[in-house]
Design a protein around this motif. Structure first.
Motif, mmCIF file in Angstrom:
data_model
loop_
_atom_site.group_PDB
_atom_site.id
_atom_site.type_symbol
_atom_site.label_atom_id
_atom_site.label_comp_id
_atom_site.label_asym_id
_atom_site.label_seq_id
_atom_site.Cartn_x
_atom_site.Cartn_y
_atom_site.Cartn_z
ATOM 1 N N CYS A 83 81.110 -18.819 27.178
ATOM 2 C CA CYS A 83 81.697 -17.526 26.787
ATOM 3 C C CYS A 83 83.197 -17.554 26.999
ATOM 4 C CB CYS A 83 81.119 -16.394 27.619
ATOM 5 S SG CYS A 83 79.405 -16.046 27.290
ATOM 6 N N GLN A 86 85.004 -19.705 24.495
ATOM 7 C CA GLN A 86 85.020 -19.229 23.106
ATOM 8 C C GLN A 86 85.763 -17.917 22.898
ATOM 9 O OE1 GLN A 86 84.255 -20.820 20.468
ATOM 10 N NE2 GLN A 86 83.485 -22.600 21.596
ATOM 11 N N VAL A 87 85.785 -17.044 23.897
ATOM 12 C CA VAL A 87 86.384 -15.726 23.627
ATOM 13 C C VAL A 87 87.655 -15.428 24.420
ATOM 14 C CG1 VAL A 87 84.134 -14.770 23.005
ATOM 15 C CG2 VAL A 87 85.011 -14.418 25.320
ATOM 16 N N ASP A 116 74.383 -19.942 17.002
ATOM 17 C CA ASP A 116 75.193 -19.407 15.893
ATOM 18 C C ASP A 116 76.458 -18.823 16.523
ATOM 19 O OD1 ASP A 116 76.387 -17.929 13.875
ATOM 20 O OD2 ASP A 116 74.472 -17.209 13.067
ATOM 21 N N LEU A 117 77.491 -19.624 16.548
ATOM 22 C CA LEU A 117 78.720 -19.232 17.246
ATOM 23 C C LEU A 117 79.344 -17.974 16.639
ATOM 24 C CD1 LEU A 117 80.879 -19.689 19.375
ATOM 25 C CD2 LEU A 117 81.977 -21.344 17.837
ATOM 26 N N GLN A 118 79.328 -17.880 15.291
ATOM 27 C CA GLN A 118 79.946 -16.710 14.662
ATOM 28 C C GLN A 118 79.173 -15.440 15.000
ATOM 29 O OE1 GLN A 118 83.020 -16.796 13.225
ATOM 30 N NE2 GLN A 118 82.772 -14.580 13.471
ATOM 31 N N ALA A 119 77.832 -15.537 15.030
ATOM 32 C CA ALA A 119 77.015 -14.366 15.396
ATOM 33 C C ALA A 119 77.315 -13.952 16.837
ATOM 34 C CB ALA A 119 75.527 -14.683 15.233
ATOM 35 N N LYS A 121 80.175 -14.388 18.409
ATOM 36 C CA LYS A 121 81.493 -13.736 18.433
ATOM 37 C C LYS A 121 81.416 -12.329 17.850
ATOM 38 C CE LYS A 121 84.446 -17.802 18.516
ATOM 39 N NZ LYS A 121 85.523 -18.560 17.872
ATOM 40 N N ASN A 122 80.622 -12.170 16.789
ATOM 41 C CA ASN A 122 80.451 -10.830 16.205
ATOM 42 C C ASN A 122 79.807 -9.884 17.225
ATOM 43 O OD1 ASN A 122 81.483 -11.782 13.807
ATOM 44 N ND2 ASN A 122 79.496 -12.002 12.797
ATOM 45 N N LYS A 125 82.302 -8.905 19.849
ATOM 46 C CA LYS A 125 83.230 -7.921 19.272
ATOM 47 C C LYS A 125 82.608 -6.535 19.286
ATOM 48 C CE LYS A 125 85.855 -6.977 15.073
ATOM 49 N NZ LYS A 125 86.052 -7.345 13.662
#
Ligand code: SF4
Length: 154
Positions: A83, A86-87, A116-119, A121-122, A125
């Motif tokens: 975490c 990535q963020v 699913d890295l994009q999921a 991050k979404n 967010k």
């Protein structure tokens, strides 16, 4: 057994209630970023510490004290949670500070992979902005629009 510590993101643990299931599962199974450890010599988790929380724009240097708390128990490797890697916009500043302060400490950037890295991050967010499910606040009581849970809801 190599002694390891974990440095996590304060917000994901304290505010988002992450119980670090992915970190611990991968550590126990020597998977993800823990696959470098052998079955004969598995990692021993000494402890976990968080970064100390935002704001960090002018305060990333304080991570030295956080890592000191683990270093005093003889860790030889420090894993930054996936975490955090990535963020957090301060990851590399943390790494620079830790390397300078503890040159003999091995730093591993990550604990577990993401399906699913994009999921992910979404999701982070949304948890941060809370737009899809808006949390209730004191004004909801003042303006008499608060939704209240009852026994019938169960
Ligand atoms: S500084 Fe980075 S790791 Fe720490 S709480 Fe903020 S975003 Fe998370």
């Amino acid at each position: 057994m190599p002694k390891v510590g974990i440095l996590g993101c304060d917000v994901t643990t304290r505010e988002m209630d992450c119980v670090m299931i992915g970190c611990f599962g991968n550590l126990r199974g020597r998977q993800g970023m823990f696959e470098q450890y052998s079955e004969d010599d598995p990692p021993e988790l000494v402890g976990i510490i968080s970064c100390g929380g935002c704001p960090t724009a002018v305060g990333s240097d304080r991570v030295w004290q956080k890592v000191k708390a683990l270093k005093e128990y003889g860790i030889e490797a420090l894993h930054l949670t996936s975490c955090l890697v990535q963020v957090c916009p301060f990851t590399q500043e943390f790494v620079t500070t830790i390397r300078k302060e503890y040159p003999d400490l091995k730093i591993v950037e990550g604990t577990h992979p993401f399906h699913d890295l994009q999921a992910f991050k979404n999701g982070i967010k949304e948890l941060t902005s809370q737009r899809a499910v808006t949390p209730q606040k004191m004004n909801d009581i003042v303006f008499k629009r608060i939704k209240v849970h009852t026994d019938e809801d169960e």
